[in-house]
Design an enzyme around this catalytic site. Structure first.
Site, PDB file in Angstrom:
ATOM      1  N   GLY A 149       0.816  -1.193   0.000  1.00 50.59           N
ATOM      2  CA  GLY A 149       0.000   0.000   0.000  1.00 50.59           C
ATOM      3  C   GLY A 149       0.858   1.254   0.000  1.00 50.59           C
ATOM      4  O   GLY A 149       2.031   1.223   0.381  1.00 50.59           O
ATOM      5  N   CYS A 150       0.281   2.366  -0.422  1.00 51.01           N
ATOM      6  CA  CYS A 150       1.041   3.609  -0.531  1.00 51.01           C
ATOM      7  C   CYS A 150       1.417   4.176   0.836  1.00 51.01           C
ATOM      8  O   CYS A 150       2.592   4.481   1.098  1.00 51.01           O
ATOM      9  CB  CYS A 150       0.273   4.631  -1.357  1.00 51.01           C
ATOM     10  SG  CYS A 150      -1.429   4.925  -0.812  1.00 51.01           S
ATOM     11  N   TYR A 151       0.429   4.322   1.727  1.00 47.55           N
ATOM     12  CA  TYR A 151       0.741   4.775   3.082  1.00 47.55           C
ATOM     13  C   TYR A 151       1.722   3.810   3.751  1.00 47.55           C
ATOM     14  O   TYR A 151       2.657   4.221   4.440  1.00 47.55           O
ATOM     15  CB  TYR A 151      -0.523   4.834   3.933  1.00 47.55           C
ATOM     16  CG  TYR A 151      -1.352   6.077   3.813  1.00 47.55           C
ATOM     17  CD1 TYR A 151      -0.823   7.337   4.059  1.00 47.55           C
ATOM     18  CD2 TYR A 151      -2.704   5.988   3.480  1.00 47.55           C
ATOM     19  CE1 TYR A 151      -1.612   8.471   3.971  1.00 47.55           C
ATOM     20  CE2 TYR A 151      -3.503   7.119   3.394  1.00 47.55           C
ATOM     21  CZ  TYR A 151      -2.951   8.356   3.651  1.00 47.55           C
ATOM     22  OH  TYR A 151      -3.736   9.494   3.570  1.00 47.55           O
ATOM     23  N   ALA A 152       1.471   2.514   3.556  1.00 47.79           N
ATOM     24  CA  ALA A 152       2.311   1.510   4.197  1.00 47.79           C
ATOM     25  C   ALA A 152       3.762   1.631   3.752  1.00 47.79           C
ATOM     26  O   ALA A 152       4.689   1.563   4.574  1.00 47.79           O
ATOM     27  CB  ALA A 152       1.774   0.110   3.887  1.00 47.79           C
ATOM     28  N   SER A 154       5.324   4.261   2.790  1.00 47.36           N
ATOM     29  CA  SER A 154       5.922   5.473   3.358  1.00 47.36           C
ATOM     30  C   SER A 154       6.378   5.279   4.797  1.00 47.36           C
ATOM     31  O   SER A 154       7.252   6.009   5.281  1.00 47.36           O
ATOM     32  CB  SER A 154       4.933   6.647   3.287  1.00 47.36           C
ATOM     33  OG  SER A 154       3.918   6.550   4.277  1.00 47.36           O
TER      34      SER A 154
END
Length: 340
Positions: A149-152, A154
């Site tokens: 995932g994108c947030y993950a 980061s």
């Protein structure tokens, strides 16, 4: 160069569009099949008129036959990936899934986070988590990859690159992240993510309930004792990009030199991770439309604060998928990504 054929199932969404653009400029891959139930029958150039060098393709429905020798990228909702991934794997294809369906190895955590039963959980024995900085060698031999995932991404990368310093971290870890609307709205347009609701506005959402939180816990501490993570995402009035502030507490003071040595050693060999001298230098605008993750840090007493930034549609999704495709098919890892 003989090209490798790729099909994107769900190419009509934001991530599918981004990957379509990247593949169109990659010398080793040929996009031969795209699907979208919403724009079925339309030409790809009609759907994406702002993109150049697109192949001569029309969108098909998800159920349409896929060319037999094509690798698969699933840019589909979670429930669709749950059905499609086993189908394509059963045909002997290589599969990258951009949904969250096959990321978590704890079934109860998955079903709590994603709110539906996982009926194909036996496939978790086959999947490789698609974060090259952590699992590069496994990805080279993988047939089934779950894109992070994108947030993950980061949060996982800055934490994981601390190496053995993670053993000293006291939980819970606090991740406070801000995303543009393309990182928050998923595939469907909802009024709360529309322009009129983000312009001149700023708010938090899915507080302590976001599905990327258990993903951060599982992979940020691979090889170390897992720590609890408290994650709050916020919605910025911009289109693309994520900036995350990660707060780590140690039982005693930790030195700048210790952290800097870990990050420098890790980032020197990574083509898409950049370390800045100060956290204030890390900005969304520096990573937009790139596959970079930027980070910087500061220490005060026993607290380490790491600031990271990435483009949620590139390093947080399609760019990372292409990075994984390059590894899976034997192309240079940076091919098609260093000059976007």
């Amino acid at each position: 160069m003989k090209q490798t054929k790729i099909a994107i199932i769900g190419a009509g969404g934001l991530t599918g569009k981004e990957l379509t653009k990247l593949l169109a400029h990659h010398p080793g891959f040929e996009l031969v099949h795209v699907t979208s139930n919403q724009v079925n029958g339309k030409h790809i150039r009609e759907v994406f008129p702002d993109l150049s060098h697109l192949p001569n393709l029309e969108f098909h429905k998800h159920e349409a036959p896929v060319p037999k020798d094509a690798g698969i990228v699933l840019a589909t909702p979670n429930e669709v990936s749950l059905e499609k991934a086993p189908e394509f794997l059963g045909e002997g294809r290589k599969v990258i899934d951009l949904s969250g369906t096959f990321r978590l190895h704890n079934q109860s955590k998955f079903e709590k986070a994603y709110q539906f039963p996982h009926t194909k959980f036996s496939l978790m024995d086959q999947v490789v988590f698609g974060l090259p900085e952590l699992f590069r060698e496994k990805l080279k031999n993988a047939n089934f990859v779950s894109n992070p995932g994108c947030y993950a991404t980061s949060a996982i990368l800055p934490i994981a690159l601390l190496g053995n310093l993670r053993k000293e971290i006291q939980g819970p870890v606090i991740v406070d992240a801000k995303s543009g609307v393309s990182g928050a709205g998923g595939r469907t347009e909802e009024i709360k993510f529309a322009y009129t609701n983000v312009y001149e506005n700023f708010r938090a959402y899915k507080i302590l309930t976001h599905q990327h939180e258990p993903e951060m816990e599982e992979y940020g501490f691979v090889g170390s004792d897992e720590k609890e993570i408290h994650f709050t995402p916020h919605l910025l009035p911009i289109y693309r990009g994520i900036l995350s502030s990660i707060y780590l507490t140690f039982p005693k003071g930790i030195s700048i030199e210790q952290v800097k040595e870990k990050f420098q050693t890790a980032t020197e060999k990574e083509p898409f991770v950049r370390l800045y001298q100060t956290p204030e230098e890390v900005e969304i605008r520096k990573v937009q439309n790139t596959n970079f993750l930027d980070l910087g840090f500061r220490i005060k007493g026993n607290t380490l604060v790491i600031i990271s930034a990435l483009d949620n549609l590139v390093k947080g999704a399609a760019g990372q998928a292409l990075q994984n495709l390059n590894l899976m098919y034997g192309y240079p890892e940076t091919e098609g990504l260093v000059t976007l």
